[in-house]
Design a protein around this motif. Structure first.
Motif, PDB file in Angstrom:
ATOM      1  N   HIS A 254      -7.130   5.801   1.821  1.00  0.00           N
ATOM      2  CA  HIS A 254      -5.706   5.802   2.191  1.00  0.00           C
ATOM      3  C   HIS A 254      -5.405   4.633   3.119  1.00  0.00           C
ATOM      4  N   HIS A 255      -6.266   4.394   4.083  1.00  0.00           N
ATOM      5  CA  HIS A 255      -6.079   3.253   4.988  1.00  0.00           C
ATOM      6  C   HIS A 255      -6.212   1.941   4.229  1.00  0.00           C
ATOM      7  N   PHE A 256      -7.146   1.877   3.294  1.00  0.00           N
ATOM      8  CA  PHE A 256      -7.371   0.657   2.513  1.00  0.00           C
ATOM      9  C   PHE A 256      -6.130   0.276   1.712  1.00  0.00           C
ATOM     10  N   ILE A 257      -5.397   1.268   1.221  1.00  0.00           N
ATOM     11  CA  ILE A 257      -4.204   0.997   0.428  1.00  0.00           C
ATOM     12  C   ILE A 257      -2.981   0.781   1.311  1.00  0.00           C
ATOM     13  N   SER A 258      -2.764   1.638   2.273  1.00  0.00           N
ATOM     14  CA  SER A 258      -1.485   1.637   2.986  1.00  0.00           C
ATOM     15  C   SER A 258      -1.467   0.824   4.265  1.00  0.00           C
ATOM     16  N   SER A 259      -2.592   0.659   4.914  1.00  0.00           N
ATOM     17  CA  SER A 259      -2.568   0.067   6.256  1.00  0.00           C
ATOM     18  C   SER A 259      -3.535  -1.083   6.463  1.00  0.00           C
ATOM     19  N   SER A 260      -4.301  -1.448   5.468  1.00  0.00           N
ATOM     20  CA  SER A 260      -5.292  -2.495   5.644  1.00  0.00           C
ATOM     21  C   SER A 260      -4.620  -3.866   5.680  1.00  0.00           C
ATOM     22  N   THR A 261      -5.427  -4.898   5.895  1.00  0.00           N
ATOM     23  CA  THR A 261      -4.874  -6.251   6.048  1.00  0.00           C
ATOM     24  C   THR A 261      -5.161  -7.150   4.854  1.00  0.00           C
ATOM     25  N   TRP A 262      -5.840  -6.646   3.823  1.00  0.00           N
ATOM     26  CA  TRP A 262      -6.216  -7.537   2.725  1.00  0.00           C
ATOM     27  C   TRP A 262      -4.991  -7.978   1.934  1.00  0.00           C
ATOM     28  N   ASP A 263      -5.042  -9.195   1.459  1.00  0.00           N
ATOM     29  CA  ASP A 263      -3.913  -9.846   0.797  1.00  0.00           C
ATOM     30  C   ASP A 263      -3.990  -9.609  -0.707  1.00  0.00           C
TER      31      ASP A 263
ATOM     32  N   ASP B  13       1.860   5.869 -10.430  1.00  0.00           N
ATOM     33  CA  ASP B  13       1.521   7.085  -9.688  1.00  0.00           C
ATOM     34  C   ASP B  13       1.587   6.953  -8.176  1.00  0.00           C
ATOM     35  N   PHE B  14       1.898   5.780  -7.642  1.00  0.00           N
ATOM     36  CA  PHE B  14       1.883   5.626  -6.183  1.00  0.00           C
ATOM     37  C   PHE B  14       2.968   6.488  -5.543  1.00  0.00           C
ATOM     38  N   GLU B  15       2.597   7.180  -4.464  1.00  0.00           N
ATOM     39  CA  GLU B  15       3.535   7.950  -3.659  1.00  0.00           C
ATOM     40  C   GLU B  15       3.346   7.550  -2.203  1.00  0.00           C
ATOM     41  N   GLY B  16       4.430   7.232  -1.528  1.00  0.00           N
ATOM     42  CA  GLY B  16       4.326   6.886  -0.109  1.00  0.00           C
ATOM     43  C   GLY B  16       5.407   5.916   0.308  1.00  0.00           C
ATOM     44  N   ARG B  17       5.582   5.769   1.593  1.00  0.00           N
ATOM     45  CA  ARG B  17       6.640   4.917   2.136  1.00  0.00           C
ATOM     46  C   ARG B  17       6.200   3.476   2.332  1.00  0.00           C
ATOM     47  N   SER B  18       4.936   3.183   2.155  1.00  0.00           N
ATOM     48  CA  SER B  18       4.417   1.851   2.481  1.00  0.00           C
ATOM     49  C   SER B  18       4.718   0.850   1.362  1.00  0.00           C
ATOM     50  N   PHE B  19       5.507  -0.171   1.685  1.00  0.00           N
ATOM     51  CA  PHE B  19       5.802  -1.253   0.746  1.00  0.00           C
ATOM     52  C   PHE B  19       4.524  -2.011   0.406  1.00  0.00           C
ATOM     53  N   GLU B  20       3.726  -2.314   1.429  1.00  0.00           N
ATOM     54  CA  GLU B  20       2.461  -2.996   1.183  1.00  0.00           C
ATOM     55  C   GLU B  20       1.503  -2.115   0.395  1.00  0.00           C
ATOM     56  N   GLY B  21       1.543  -0.799   0.667  1.00  0.00           N
ATOM     57  CA  GLY B  21       0.691   0.122  -0.075  1.00  0.00           C
ATOM     58  C   GLY B  21       1.026   0.138  -1.553  1.00  0.00           C
TER      59      GLY B  21
ATOM     60  N   ARG C 250     -14.019  -9.558   3.606  1.00  0.00           N
ATOM     61  CA  ARG C 250     -14.898  -8.526   4.154  1.00  0.00           C
ATOM     62  C   ARG C 250     -15.575  -7.742   3.036  1.00  0.00           C
ATOM     63  N   SER C 251     -16.840  -7.471   3.227  1.00  0.00           N
ATOM     64  CA  SER C 251     -17.613  -6.761   2.201  1.00  0.00           C
ATOM     65  C   SER C 251     -17.114  -5.335   2.021  1.00  0.00           C
ATOM     66  N   ASP C 252     -16.650  -4.687   3.106  1.00  0.00           N
ATOM     67  CA  ASP C 252     -16.161  -3.315   2.957  1.00  0.00           C
ATOM     68  C   ASP C 252     -14.875  -3.275   2.135  1.00  0.00           C
ATOM     69  N   GLN C 253     -14.041  -4.317   2.233  1.00  0.00           N
ATOM     70  CA  GLN C 253     -12.837  -4.381   1.410  1.00  0.00           C
ATOM     71  C   GLN C 253     -13.197  -4.580  -0.056  1.00  0.00           C
ATOM     72  N   ARG C 254     -14.194  -5.413  -0.318  1.00  0.00           N
ATOM     73  CA  ARG C 254     -14.616  -5.620  -1.702  1.00  0.00           C
ATOM     74  C   ARG C 254     -15.206  -4.333  -2.287  1.00  0.00           C
ATOM     75  N   ARG C 255     -15.963  -3.624  -1.479  1.00  0.00           N
ATOM     76  CA  ARG C 255     -16.574  -2.383  -1.954  1.00  0.00           C
ATOM     77  C   ARG C 255     -15.514  -1.318  -2.229  1.00  0.00           C
ATOM     78  N   LYS C 256     -14.554  -1.181  -1.327  1.00  0.00           N
ATOM     79  CA  LYS C 256     -13.514  -0.170  -1.528  1.00  0.00           C
ATOM     80  C   LYS C 256     -12.601  -0.535  -2.690  1.00  0.00           C
ATOM     81  N   GLY C 257     -12.369  -1.833  -2.891  1.00  0.00           N
ATOM     82  CA  GLY C 257     -11.552  -2.247  -4.029  1.00  0.00           C
ATOM     83  C   GLY C 257     -12.187  -1.817  -5.336  1.00  0.00           C
ATOM     84  N   GLU C 258     -13.485  -2.046  -5.473  1.00  0.00           N
ATOM     85  CA  GLU C 258     -14.170  -1.640  -6.700  1.00  0.00           C
ATOM     86  C   GLU C 258     -14.180  -0.125  -6.841  1.00  0.00           C
ATOM     87  N   LEU C 259     -14.394   0.587  -5.733  1.00  0.00           N
ATOM     88  CA  LEU C 259     -14.389   2.044  -5.770  1.00  0.00           C
ATOM     89  C   LEU C 259     -13.040   2.568  -6.267  1.00  0.00           C
TER      90      LEU C 259
END
Length: 430
Positions: free
Chosen positions: A71-80, A365-373, A31-40
């Motif tokens: 926050h959603h892109f890191i902790s809850s998104s579906t990208w591999d 620096d990661f803080e949070g309960r999400s293993f995937e995050g 997805r283009s939005d995932q690529r854009r947020k990754g670079e951001l």
């Protein structure tokens, strides 16, 4: 040329370099939005001051409204994240041409218990029990540069149950993480996966796993079909090859036999002291000062108790004493002693780059309960590390090519094991 704002780094990163690497790393994402947020996110890791929280990253890239989206892109998104790590490994394969995979264990102190993987553990360097994460990285490394390509996070108890809940692929490791329960499995699994990404001839894994039995390390890497070089304690029991001991049997006979041990067993220290007349000088480059240093080394064929596989015990002396300062076990029995020592010293290269680059781009620096995050943040921080490190290499290379510049003695990009197997001829025992 526009530059990414840089406050903590040793040099400034051209924006074009960030864009070029990010385009390659995130190309596998559908997805283009995932690529854009990754670079951001990578740009924010390189530019934000202080701790690299999602809030600080969003503020740094000029869009506080992006905080919830990131926050959603890191902790809850579906990208591999595995796809991005594979792309990173392939890029480093071309740009860095590493000599080894170096396994690094990192203990990250954390306040409270609210971050995934945090538990109370004893930290030898601090001399106390602290709340902390323990993570293991696999780094592509040569003499001048290293960069992380794969990671594992130690989990136990509730963290394992939460991470595995509804994510069977994590248990199997199909998504590139798995849920390992020992440091040895963390390192072996991450190294095997990294090697599968780049293919070709298996690259040696250099490691220091003080809490793992050397015999277990040897068996695990034999099963993985990966060559290894592992630091061991001087008290490690070994069985020297019959031809390895000096001609007189009196020295061996004088060594006390421990109850329950084979009468032929010696500690690594004992055996290397007996063979110290075979020591040879070897030069290596200090990654901190780039000064050339000299150590004395000796190596001897051995087996580990309970195993049948022939290995090599390597010792290093840096002072006048009879006892070696460090010992390693390896299955790289055909590599010259100097090449083995220079491989072992790559751990110093990784330690310096972790402190000088990784911590500055938010790796811890990661803080949070999400293993995937945690895995997604660490993957993007690895990308930021690569941008910073590779642009530094390009800057130094350009400086070397200026008129009158001194030619570097070490060449970035030595092929895997070239410069190890093709080191200068070194004396060996007859």
């Amino acid at each position: 040329m526009r530059l990414v704002r840089e406050e903590q780094m040793g040099h400034r990163v051209p924006e074009s370099a960030v864009g070029a690497l990010c385009a390659e790393l995130f190309a596998p994402l559908p997805r283009s939005d995932q690529r854009r947020k990754g670079e951001l996110y990578v740009r924010g890791l390189l530019s934000a001051g202080g701790r690299k929280s999602i809030r600080n990253i969003a503020a740094c890239v000029g869009d506080r409204a992006a905080e919830q989206s990131l926050h959603h892109f890191i902790s809850s998104s579906t990208w591999d994240w595995g796809l991005v790590r594979e792309a990173l490994a392939l890029r480093l394969e071309r740009s860095l041409r590493p000599r080894a995979w170096v396994a690094q264990s990192v203990v990250i102190p954390k306040a409270g218990q609210h971050t995934v993987g945090v538990e109370r553990r004893f930290v030898p360097s601090l001399g106390q029990v602290v709340n902390s994460q323990q993570v293991f990285g696999i780094w592509a490394a040569n003499d001048e540069l290293s960069a992380p390509v794969n990671w594992r996070l130690m989990l136990s108890g509730q963290d394992v149950r939460e991470a595995a809940d509804g994510h069977e692929e994590l248990v199997s490791g199909r998504a590139g993480a798995g849920l390992p329960v020992t440091p040895l499995e963390c390192v072996a699994g991450a190294a095997l996966e990294a090697q599968s990404w780049v293919g070709g001839r298996p690259r040696p894994v250099v490691m220091d796993l003080p809490d793992s039995e050397p015999a277990a390390v040897a068996r695990r890497f034999e099963a993985a079909r990966l060559p290894f070089l592992a630091s061991v304690h001087g008290s490690t029991r070994v069985l020297p090859a019959a031809s390895a001991l000096p001609g007189s049997g009196r020295a061996a006979a004088a060594v006390p036999v421990l109850p329950g041990h084979d009468s032929r067993e010696l500690s690594a220290d004992q055996l290397l002291r007996m063979l110290r007349t075979l020591r040879r000088p070897v030069t290596w480059t200090d990654p901190g000062t780039m000064a050339v240093r000299t150590s004395l080394v000796a190596a001897v064929p051995v087996r580990l108790p309970g195993t049948r596989r022939p290995l090599l015990l390597l010792g290093e002396w840096t002072g006048p004493g009879v006892r070696p300062q460090q010992c390693w076990i390896t299955d790289l029995s055909t590599v010259p002693w100097g090449g083995l020592l220079r491989l072992a010293k790559l751990t110093q290269r990784v330690g310096r780059d972790f402190a000088g680059i990784s911590t500055q781009v938010g790796m811890v620096d990661f803080e949070g309960r999400s293993f995937e995050g945690w895995h997604r943040h660490t993957t993007l921080a690895s990308g930021a590390h690569a941008v910073q490190a590779l642009s530094g290499v390009q800057r130094r290379t350009a400086a070397r090519t200026l008129p009158g510049a001194r030619t570097a003695s070490a060449r970035v990009g030595a092929p895997a094991l070239a410069g190890v197997c093709a080191a200068q001829p070194e004396a060996r025992p007859a």
